[in-house]
Design a protein around this motif. Structure first.
Motif, short mmCIF file in Angstrom:
data_model
loop_
_atom_site.label_atom_id
_atom_site.label_comp_id
_atom_site.label_asym_id
_atom_site.label_seq_id
_atom_site.Cartn_x
_atom_site.Cartn_y
_atom_site.Cartn_z
N ALA A 131 0.84 -1.20 0.00
CA ALA A 131 0.00 0.00 0.00
C ALA A 131 0.87 1.25 0.00
N GLU A 132 1.98 1.20 0.72
CA GLU A 132 2.91 2.33 0.73
C GLU A 132 3.46 2.57 -0.67
N SER A 133 3.76 1.50 -1.38
CA SER A 133 4.25 1.63 -2.76
C SER A 133 3.18 2.27 -3.64
N GLU A 134 1.91 1.89 -3.42
CA GLU A 134 0.81 2.50 -4.18
C GLU A 134 0.75 3.99 -3.93
N VAL A 135 0.88 4.37 -2.66
CA VAL A 135 0.81 5.79 -2.30
C VAL A 135 1.96 6.56 -2.95
N VAL A 136 3.15 5.99 -2.93
CA VAL A 136 4.31 6.64 -3.56
C VAL A 136 4.05 6.84 -5.06
N SER A 137 3.46 5.83 -5.70
CA SER A 137 3.14 5.95 -7.13
C SER A 137 2.11 7.03 -7.39
N LEU A 138 1.11 7.12 -6.52
CA LEU A 138 0.07 8.15 -6.67
C LEU A 138 0.67 9.54 -6.49
N ILE A 139 1.59 9.68 -5.54
CA ILE A 139 2.26 10.97 -5.34
C ILE A 139 3.04 11.35 -6.59
N ALA A 140 3.71 10.36 -7.18
CA ALA A 140 4.51 10.61 -8.39
C ALA A 140 3.64 11.06 -9.55
N ARG A 141 2.35 10.67 -9.52
CA ARG A 141 1.41 11.08 -10.58
C ARG A 141 0.68 12.37 -10.21
N SER A 142 1.19 13.04 -9.19
CA SER A 142 0.63 14.33 -8.75
C SER A 142 -0.82 14.22 -8.27
N THR A 143 -1.17 13.08 -7.70
CA THR A 143 -2.50 12.91 -7.12
C THR A 143 -2.61 13.77 -5.87
N ALA A 144 -3.71 14.45 -5.70
CA ALA A 144 -3.90 15.34 -4.55
C ALA A 144 -3.84 14.53 -3.24
N PRO A 145 -3.14 15.05 -2.23
CA PRO A 145 -3.07 14.34 -0.95
C PRO A 145 -4.44 13.99 -0.37
N ALA A 146 -5.40 14.91 -0.53
CA ALA A 146 -6.75 14.65 0.00
C ALA A 146 -7.37 13.41 -0.65
N ASP A 147 -7.14 13.24 -1.94
CA ASP A 147 -7.69 12.07 -2.65
C ASP A 147 -7.01 10.78 -2.20
N ILE A 148 -5.70 10.85 -1.97
CA ILE A 148 -4.98 9.66 -1.48
C ILE A 148 -5.47 9.29 -0.08
N ILE A 149 -5.63 10.29 0.76
CA ILE A 149 -6.07 10.03 2.14
C ILE A 149 -7.47 9.44 2.15
N HIS A 150 -8.34 9.94 1.28
CA HIS A 150 -9.67 9.35 1.17
C HIS A 150 -9.57 7.87 0.82
#
Length: 259
Positions: free
Chosen positions: A167-186
């Motif tokens: 899951a941490e790897s998924e989050v890192v990938s989402l950050i790399a794609r400029s996904t908004a932190p609020a969307d990741i946290i949701h």
């Protein structure tokens, strides 16, 4: 005479003092740290400074570190203490209690404060407070900030991994794609809620649902849990202190008083 409950969890240690009428006279939450005995001693020393003398107290310990508190008059399992404390907080004869702590998740079916059935996930950190703490570190936000940010999500994303590491790897990938932190946290909140709801279904737990533990302060998780369970989830201002409250109530019962 005062009645003190100490809930020594993996992340935080919670303390509550009740007076002879069962009213909360004092409460405190501190980081458990690496030395359980010193943490508990520090709390008792702090109580003395507040006017609560050790000789005028009965102390019951609970939580994973309960055996490490040598001056406790009695030690009670956290399952029993959460059931008893939740009955005091929510005052409902029968309900399903959801407790999400630092290292485990518990689903407890209670009747008038007595545990009838329970299941615990303590083999994996996914879906626990530690999971959210790790993800907050990856995102570079504090836990309190994380609780609020998830509610601002505009474009929901899913975290599909069942393992904290993946899951941490998924989050890192989402950050790399400029996904908004609020969307990741949701997405993280929804993941925690989904795992917890699945655990609740394994016990056959039914509404009403009550929630305790530190994660109960995260309104995003609570909201997603309500969606997953298709039922309201009640939270108390003392939800994080539920275990220590139950321990204090057991101390009070040693004097023949049951609330």
């Amino acid at each position: 005479m005062y009645f003190t409950g100490i809930d020594m969890g993996s992340t935080c240690t919670k303390l509550i003092v009740l007076d002879e009428g069962g009213a909360i006279a004092y409460k405190k939450v501190v980081s458990t740290g690496w030395n359980c005995v010193e943490t508990a001693k520090g709390l008792i020393d702090g109580l003395a400074k507040e006017g609560f003398a050790r000789e005028n107290m009965l102390i019951v310990s609970t939580g994973y570190g309960r055996q490490a508190i040598p001056f406790a008059d009695k030690k009670v399992t956290e399952i029993s203490c959460h059931g008893r404390g939740a009955y005091y907080l929510f005052n409902d004869d029968a309900f399903t209690l959801i407790d999400i702590g630092g290292q485990d998740t518990k689903i407890i079916e209670t009747e008038r404060g007595t545990v009838r059935n329970f299941i615990m996930n303590d083999k994996c950190s996914a879906g626990t407070g530690r999971f959210l703490e790790i993800m907050a570190g990856v995102l570079g936000v504090g836990l309190n900030e994380m609780c609020e940010l998830g509610r601002e999500s505009k474009n929901h994303v899913s975290i599909s991994s069942m393992c904290t590491v993946f899951a941490e790897s998924e989050v890192v990938s989402l950050i790399a794609r400029s996904t908004a932190p609020a969307d990741i946290i949701h997405g993280l909140n929804k993941s925690v809620a989904g795992k917890t709801a699945a655990l609740a279904r394994r016990t056959g737990g039914v509404a009403p649902f009550m929630m305790t533990g530190g994660v109960a302060r995260n309104r995003g998780v609570v909201k997603e849990l309500e969606t997953a369970l298709k039922a309201p989830v009640e939270v108390s201002e003392y939800s994080q202190l539920c275990g220590s409250l139950g321990a204090a109530l057991f101390a009070l019962e040693k004097m023949g008083v049951k609330l």
